[in-house]
Structures are given as C-alpha cells and as structure tokens.
Design a protein around this motif. Sequence first.
Motif, PDB file in Angstrom:
ATOM      1  N   LYS A  50       0.830  -1.199   0.000  1.00 56.53           N
ATOM      2  CA  LYS A  50       0.000   0.000   0.000  1.00 56.53           C
ATOM      3  C   LYS A  50       0.868   1.254   0.000  1.00 56.53           C
ATOM      4  CE  LYS A  50      -3.773  -0.119   2.329  1.00 56.53           C
ATOM      5  NZ  LYS A  50      -4.798  -0.122   3.420  1.00 56.53           N
ATOM      6  N   LYS A  51       1.964   1.221   0.762  1.00 53.89           N
ATOM      7  CA  LYS A  51       2.862   2.368   0.813  1.00 53.89           C
ATOM      8  C   LYS A  51       3.477   2.629  -0.561  1.00 53.89           C
ATOM      9  CE  LYS A  51       6.932   4.198   3.209  1.00 53.89           C
ATOM     10  NZ  LYS A  51       7.966   3.934   4.250  1.00 53.89           N
ATOM     11  N   PHE A  52       3.880   1.554  -1.237  1.00 52.83           N
ATOM     12  CA  PHE A  52       4.452   1.688  -2.575  1.00 52.83           C
ATOM     13  C   PHE A  52       3.427   2.279  -3.542  1.00 52.83           C
ATOM     14  CE2 PHE A  52       5.322  -0.008  -6.829  1.00 52.83           C
ATOM     15  CZ  PHE A  52       6.616   0.472  -7.025  1.00 52.83           C
ATOM     16  N   THR A  53       2.166   1.831  -3.431  1.00 50.31           N
ATOM     17  CA  THR A  53       1.105   2.352  -4.282  1.00 50.31           C
ATOM     18  C   THR A  53       0.921   3.848  -4.069  1.00 50.31           C
ATOM     19  OG1 THR A  53      -0.051   0.231  -4.297  1.00 50.31           O
ATOM     20  CG2 THR A  53      -1.345   2.177  -4.871  1.00 50.31           C
ATOM     21  N   HIS A  54       0.918   4.267  -2.805  1.00 49.75           N
ATOM     22  CA  HIS A  54       0.729   5.681  -2.500  1.00 49.75           C
ATOM     23  C   HIS A  54       1.890   6.518  -3.020  1.00 49.75           C
ATOM     24  CE1 HIS A  54      -2.077   4.535   1.083  1.00 49.75           C
ATOM     25  NE2 HIS A  54      -2.650   4.383  -0.097  1.00 49.75           N
ATOM     26  N   LEU A  55       3.116   6.019  -2.883  1.00 48.87           N
ATOM     27  CA  LEU A  55       4.277   6.736  -3.400  1.00 48.87           C
ATOM     28  C   LEU A  55       4.212   6.844  -4.930  1.00 48.87           C
ATOM     29  CD1 LEU A  55       7.127   5.246  -1.164  1.00 48.87           C
ATOM     30  CD2 LEU A  55       6.197   7.568  -1.075  1.00 48.87           C
ATOM     31  N   SER A 113     -14.129   5.214 -10.879  1.00 50.03           N
ATOM     32  CA  SER A 113     -15.447   5.551 -10.331  1.00 50.03           C
ATOM     33  C   SER A 113     -15.286   6.591  -9.231  1.00 50.03           C
ATOM     34  CB  SER A 113     -16.131   4.308  -9.757  1.00 50.03           C
ATOM     35  OG  SER A 113     -15.450   3.847  -8.597  1.00 50.03           O
ATOM     36  N   HIS A 114     -16.387   7.236  -8.864  1.00 50.66           N
ATOM     37  CA  HIS A 114     -16.360   8.190  -7.758  1.00 50.66           C
ATOM     38  C   HIS A 114     -15.996   7.483  -6.457  1.00 50.66           C
ATOM     39  CE1 HIS A 114     -18.613  10.552 -10.724  1.00 50.66           C
ATOM     40  NE2 HIS A 114     -18.223  11.610 -10.045  1.00 50.66           N
ATOM     41  N   TYR A 115     -16.457   6.246  -6.312  1.00 45.29           N
ATOM     42  CA  TYR A 115     -16.127   5.490  -5.101  1.00 45.29           C
ATOM     43  C   TYR A 115     -14.621   5.239  -5.026  1.00 45.29           C
ATOM     44  CZ  TYR A 115     -15.545   1.705  -1.805  1.00 45.29           C
ATOM     45  OH  TYR A 115     -15.096   0.932  -0.763  1.00 45.29           O
ATOM     46  N   THR A 116     -14.041   4.808  -6.129  1.00 48.83           N
ATOM     47  CA  THR A 116     -12.597   4.550  -6.141  1.00 48.83           C
ATOM     48  C   THR A 116     -11.825   5.817  -5.805  1.00 48.83           C
ATOM     49  OG1 THR A 116     -12.875   2.799  -7.785  1.00 48.83           O
ATOM     50  CG2 THR A 116     -10.672   3.716  -7.528  1.00 48.83           C
ATOM     51  N   ALA A 117     -12.257   6.935  -6.341  1.00 46.49           N
ATOM     52  CA  ALA A 117     -11.596   8.210  -6.035  1.00 46.49           C
ATOM     53  C   ALA A 117     -11.712   8.527  -4.537  1.00 46.49           C
ATOM     54  CB  ALA A 117     -12.200   9.334  -6.863  1.00 46.49           C
ATOM     55  N   SER A 118     -12.848   8.164  -3.945  1.00 38.96           N
ATOM     56  CA  SER A 118     -13.086   8.513  -2.539  1.00 38.96           C
ATOM     57  C   SER A 118     -12.199   7.741  -1.576  1.00 38.96           C
ATOM     58  CB  SER A 118     -14.560   8.274  -2.181  1.00 38.96           C
ATOM     59  OG  SER A 118     -14.839   6.888  -2.047  1.00 38.96           O
ATOM     60  N   ILE A 119     -11.693   6.581  -1.998  1.00 39.61           N
ATOM     61  CA  ILE A 119     -10.862   5.791  -1.082  1.00 39.61           C
ATOM     62  C   ILE A 119      -9.368   6.068  -1.257  1.00 39.61           C
ATOM     63  CG2 ILE A 119     -12.593   3.976  -0.837  1.00 39.61           C
ATOM     64  CD1 ILE A 119     -11.016   2.264  -2.778  1.00 39.61           C
ATOM     65  N   ILE A 120      -9.040   6.965  -2.178  1.00 42.41           N
ATOM     66  CA  ILE A 120      -7.657   7.443  -2.253  1.00 42.41           C
ATOM     67  C   ILE A 120      -7.409   8.311  -1.019  1.00 42.41           C
ATOM     68  CG2 ILE A 120      -6.034   8.894  -3.545  1.00 42.41           C
ATOM     69  CD1 ILE A 120      -7.554   8.123  -6.084  1.00 42.41           C
ATOM     70  N   PRO A 121      -6.307   8.108  -0.323  1.00 39.22           N
ATOM     71  CA  PRO A 121      -6.062   8.889   0.897  1.00 39.22           C
ATOM     72  C   PRO A 121      -6.224  10.390   0.681  1.00 39.22           C
ATOM     73  CG  PRO A 121      -4.429   7.153   0.683  1.00 39.22           C
ATOM     74  CD  PRO A 121      -5.231   7.139  -0.588  1.00 39.22           C
ATOM     75  N   ALA A 122      -6.786  11.055   1.670  1.00 37.08           N
ATOM     76  CA  ALA A 122      -7.079  12.487   1.556  1.00 37.08           C
ATOM     77  C   ALA A 122      -5.832  13.304   1.236  1.00 37.08           C
ATOM     78  CB  ALA A 122      -7.727  12.982   2.848  1.00 37.08           C
ATOM     79  N   TRP A 123      -4.699  12.925   1.802  1.00 30.06           N
ATOM     80  CA  TRP A 123      -3.477  13.709   1.581  1.00 30.06           C
ATOM     81  C   TRP A 123      -3.014  13.626   0.131  1.00 30.06           C
ATOM     82  CZ3 TRP A 123       1.058  11.018   0.241  1.00 30.06           C
ATOM     83  CH2 TRP A 123       1.055   9.636   0.501  1.00 30.06           C
ATOM     84  N   ILE A 124      -3.381  12.565  -0.567  1.00 28.39           N
ATOM     85  CA  ILE A 124      -3.074  12.474  -1.993  1.00 28.39           C
ATOM     86  C   ILE A 124      -4.102  13.268  -2.797  1.00 28.39           C
ATOM     87  CG2 ILE A 124      -2.889  10.918  -3.981  1.00 28.39           C
ATOM     88  CD1 ILE A 124      -1.833   8.778  -2.135  1.00 28.39           C
ATOM     89  N   ARG A 125      -5.380  13.136  -2.429  1.00 26.13           N
ATOM     90  CA  ARG A 125      -6.430  13.848  -3.147  1.00 26.13           C
ATOM     91  C   ARG A 125      -6.241  15.361  -3.087  1.00 26.13           C
ATOM     92  NH1 ARG A 125     -11.164  12.743  -0.398  1.00 26.13           N
ATOM     93  NH2 ARG A 125     -10.440  11.012   0.881  1.00 26.13           N
TER      94      ARG A 125
END
Length: 246
Positions: free
Chosen positions: A3-8, A20-32
């Motif tokens: 998960k850390k690698f994905t976020h980086l 989807s809007h749902y998929t976008a919503s589960i991206i961590p807030a600090w990335i969004r």
Amino acid sequence: MGKKFTHLSMMACNQLVAVSHYTASIIPAWIRKSKNISIIPNGIDCQRMDRKLTESVPLNLQGSPILLTVGGVTPRKGQHRVIRALPEIIRSYPQACYHIVGLPIYQKQFEELAIQCGVQEHIVFHGVCPTWEKLTEYYKAADLFMLLSENQKNGDVEGFGIVALEAGFFSLPVIGATGCGIDDAIDDGRSGILVNGDNATEICNAMTKILADKSSFKQRSKVWAEQHDWNIVIEDFIRILPPTKA
C-alpha cells in the motif's frame, strides 16, 4: 508495504485517473489534496461482444425469473447477499432461480448458507465458464443480473463492476449494490436499479419494477453499455493527456 508503494507511485504521477467516484473517494485524503484526479469509467469492447452475441443462442436455464451473477464466487461479488434475499424473492416469485457462474472459491460456504435459508432448490452453481461464447449464452438466457457486491474489511472492494456493462450489452438489466464502484456502472432507474444489498425488500421491489417494464429496461441497458465502448471512453483519456511537443 504494498500500500505504501502504491501511495508513493500515485504521488509520482502527474495525473491520476479513478474508474469511479467510489474509487476516487478511497484514495487517501493527503493524496487527493495534492493531485488532480479525473474520473473515467472502465470500458468494454462492444465490437468483440457483438460478434459473440450473433454466434450464440440462449441456454435453457430453469426458473422464472432467471437471476444471474457472473464472477468469482466470493463475498466481494455478493452472491451471499442474493442468497439471503431469496426467501423474500421466492414469496413473490415462487419459480425464481438464481444461477451463479464463476470460480467456485466460496461455493461450499454459500451452499451451506442456501441450506440455512431453505433456498437450495432455487440455486444452481455452474462453475467457471470455459468460453466467451458460452458466457454470452448465460447472459441471453437470464432475466435479471444480480451484482450485490460487498466491500470487505481487508480492503477487497468493487472499484467499478465491468460485468454490469457486459450484462447490459446483452440487454440484461442489473440490480446492483450501492456504496461501491457499481454506483457508476449502473444508470440507476434506467439500465438497472441500485439497492441496499442487505435489504431483501429493496431487492425484491427492484425486481418487480424492472420486470414490470422489462422491454424499456432492456433497451436502456444496451444503450448505457454502448456508451462505454472503449472507442468512446478513450476520448476522455485523450482529453486529459498533455499536448505532445512538436
């Protein structure tokens, strides 16, 4: 670690695309907050599926109405939710039969659940479908497609639900669960109906509404699916790409 690698990796991108809007919503807030995120749905290959449509004939499946789910037999795909709703469904539709096509990972557990619910005679597990032509036959034989996906605590979630579009292409209306990517895969009230996947009454009412206006739902399902042909969806990707240098 994964998960850390994905976020980086996300942070290293210039542009993020969620299906989807749902998929976008589960991206961590600090990335969004720091990244531009576009929402572009998954697509389907209508030309390929159209060939399969003309090459196949419907199967003679038992039941009226015939309910169908295609996908791995797992909690995420939600077959267990349909099974739990079957007692109420059968009260309104005594001849209803639920056909399950897909890798039988949790088949034994779901068979036991069916026995507990007293609906084992109304369920058929077909296992893995060997070919696209055969899968087309299932789509053409069914009356309703059931996609009551359930988000799992381990992070296994339904990001979009391409199978809802595939069903729609074969004019098969979809009853899908809210709270996941399926919200964007169904044109609610037109190509299908979104419901609380744990509410048997909602599920049964959605069935009744669709079956009462089946021809309109079938037509709109086809139109909705065709709007997601990759030849159309790809234009959204082209629009967000930076201009090429001469």
